[in-house]
Design a protein around this motif. Structure first.
Motif, short mmCIF file in Angstrom:
data_model
loop_
_atom_site.label_atom_id
_atom_site.label_comp_id
_atom_site.label_asym_id
_atom_site.label_seq_id
_atom_site.Cartn_x
_atom_site.Cartn_y
_atom_site.Cartn_z
N GLU A 199 -3.86 19.99 -17.02
CA GLU A 199 -4.43 20.35 -15.72
C GLU A 199 -3.63 19.65 -14.62
O GLU A 199 -3.21 18.51 -14.78
N PHE A 200 -3.45 20.34 -13.49
CA PHE A 200 -2.76 19.78 -12.33
C PHE A 200 -3.70 19.85 -11.13
O PHE A 200 -4.38 20.87 -10.94
N GLU A 201 -3.72 18.79 -10.32
CA GLU A 201 -4.56 18.81 -9.13
C GLU A 201 -4.03 17.87 -8.05
O GLU A 201 -3.34 16.89 -8.35
N ALA A 202 -4.35 18.22 -6.81
CA ALA A 202 -4.08 17.35 -5.66
C ALA A 202 -5.40 16.74 -5.20
O ALA A 202 -6.45 17.37 -5.30
N MET A 203 -5.32 15.51 -4.68
CA MET A 203 -6.53 14.82 -4.25
C MET A 203 -6.27 14.12 -2.91
O MET A 203 -5.96 12.93 -2.85
N PRO A 204 -6.38 14.85 -1.78
CA PRO A 204 -6.24 14.21 -0.46
C PRO A 204 -7.45 13.35 -0.14
O PRO A 204 -8.54 13.56 -0.69
N SER A 205 -7.27 12.39 0.75
CA SER A 205 -8.37 11.50 1.12
C SER A 205 -8.21 11.03 2.55
O SER A 205 -7.10 10.97 3.09
N VAL A 206 -9.35 10.67 3.16
CA VAL A 206 -9.40 10.08 4.49
C VAL A 206 -10.32 8.88 4.41
O VAL A 206 -11.40 8.94 3.81
N SER A 207 -9.91 7.75 4.99
CA SER A 207 -10.75 6.55 4.97
C SER A 207 -10.65 5.80 6.29
O SER A 207 -9.63 5.86 6.98
N VAL A 208 -11.73 5.08 6.61
CA VAL A 208 -11.79 4.24 7.81
C VAL A 208 -12.43 2.92 7.42
O VAL A 208 -13.45 2.89 6.72
N SER A 209 -11.83 1.81 7.83
CA SER A 209 -12.36 0.48 7.57
C SER A 209 -12.45 -0.29 8.89
O SER A 209 -11.50 -0.27 9.68
N VAL A 210 -13.58 -0.95 9.10
CA VAL A 210 -13.80 -1.75 10.31
C VAL A 210 -14.30 -3.12 9.90
O VAL A 210 -15.24 -3.24 9.11
N GLY A 211 -13.67 -4.18 10.42
CA GLY A 211 -14.11 -5.53 10.11
C GLY A 211 -13.06 -6.55 10.50
O GLY A 211 -12.02 -6.20 11.06
N ASN A 212 -13.32 -7.83 10.21
CA ASN A 212 -12.37 -8.87 10.60
C ASN A 212 -11.38 -9.21 9.49
O ASN A 212 -10.57 -10.12 9.64
N ALA A 213 -11.44 -8.48 8.36
CA ALA A 213 -10.42 -8.62 7.32
C ALA A 213 -9.43 -7.48 7.40
O ALA A 213 -8.22 -7.70 7.47
N ASN A 214 -9.91 -6.24 7.38
CA ASN A 214 -9.04 -5.06 7.46
C ASN A 214 -9.67 -4.03 8.38
O ASN A 214 -10.78 -3.55 8.11
N THR A 215 -8.98 -3.70 9.46
CA THR A 215 -9.39 -2.61 10.34
C THR A 215 -8.28 -1.57 10.34
O THR A 215 -7.15 -1.87 10.74
#
Length: 216
Positions: free
Chosen positions: A162-178
């Protein structure tokens, strides 16, 4: 699941991201602990339909500069830091999408024991220690809130794979990683429906951290 990431698996040096370890767990059903029931109701519109799970994780990461032989590191280089994080998450998975909301909390600095773990391991295997840990980032509590959505896009089958693509979108907010991130993976194999990608240590593009064959 247990994840181990180390510079030896890639470029083979201790610069920048040196080591990561993560122990994670995902529930097998939609039964939520009481504190998470209210949170799940508030996030209903954001997360949408799908199989509900909750999870926990404990991770430790070590970051070092390019030159680990200097006792006084270059101030323009990446600083020494250990990061110890715990997280709790809610996720909803359907046949074509996975939505995750995760709260992360922990500590950076000497209390995260980055120096002891790295140099202790180096002594055990007979490798030079990193000399600049006395200049590491000071102790500070860190908190992050992360939201992410992945989509599964089948690309067909060939020779039993099987072949597949997996796009993603993410948002992080904080004092370690924004940050905001857009990315994805293309993968092939058998039984891809069992998971939304490999378990990784954030801020890398992480999978679903569980495996359930024939889920859909």
């Amino acid at each position: 699941s247990v994840s181990i990431e180390n510079d030896k698996f890639g470029v083979g040096t201790d610069r920048f991201y040196s080591n990561g370890f993560q122990l994670s767990w995902r529930s097998a059903s939609a039964d939520l602990p009481r504190p998470l029931e209210w949170t799940n109701r508030q996030l209903e519109a954001l997360m949408g339909p799908g199989e509900l799970r909750w999870g926990m994780a404990l991770s430790h990461s070590i970051f070092t500069p390019r030159d680990t032989r200097r006792t006084n590191p270059d101030p323009s280089d990446r600083p020494y830091v250990g990061m110890l994080m715990a997280s709790v998450s809610l996720s909803r998975a359907s046949e074509r999408s996975l939505t995750l909301v995760e709260l992360q909390a922990g500590m950076v600095g000497p209390s995260a024991l980055g120096e002891q773990i790295q140099n202790g391991f180096h002594r055990a295997i007979g490798v030079d220690r990193s000399y600049g840990w006395d200049r590491q980032i000071h102790d500070e509590p860190v908190v992050n809130l992360l939201a992410e959505r992945k989509w599964r896009m089948p690309l067909g089958q060939f020779a039993g794979l099987e072949f597949e693509a997996m796009p993603s979108v993410s948002v992080s907010v904080g004092n370690a990683n924004t940050y905001g991130a857009v990315g994805g993976i293309v993968r092939f194999g058998q039984g891809l429906q069992a998971t939304y990608g490999p378990a990784r240590i954030r801020p890398a593009l992480a999978g679903s951290n569980y495996f359930q064959p024939n889920a859909y």
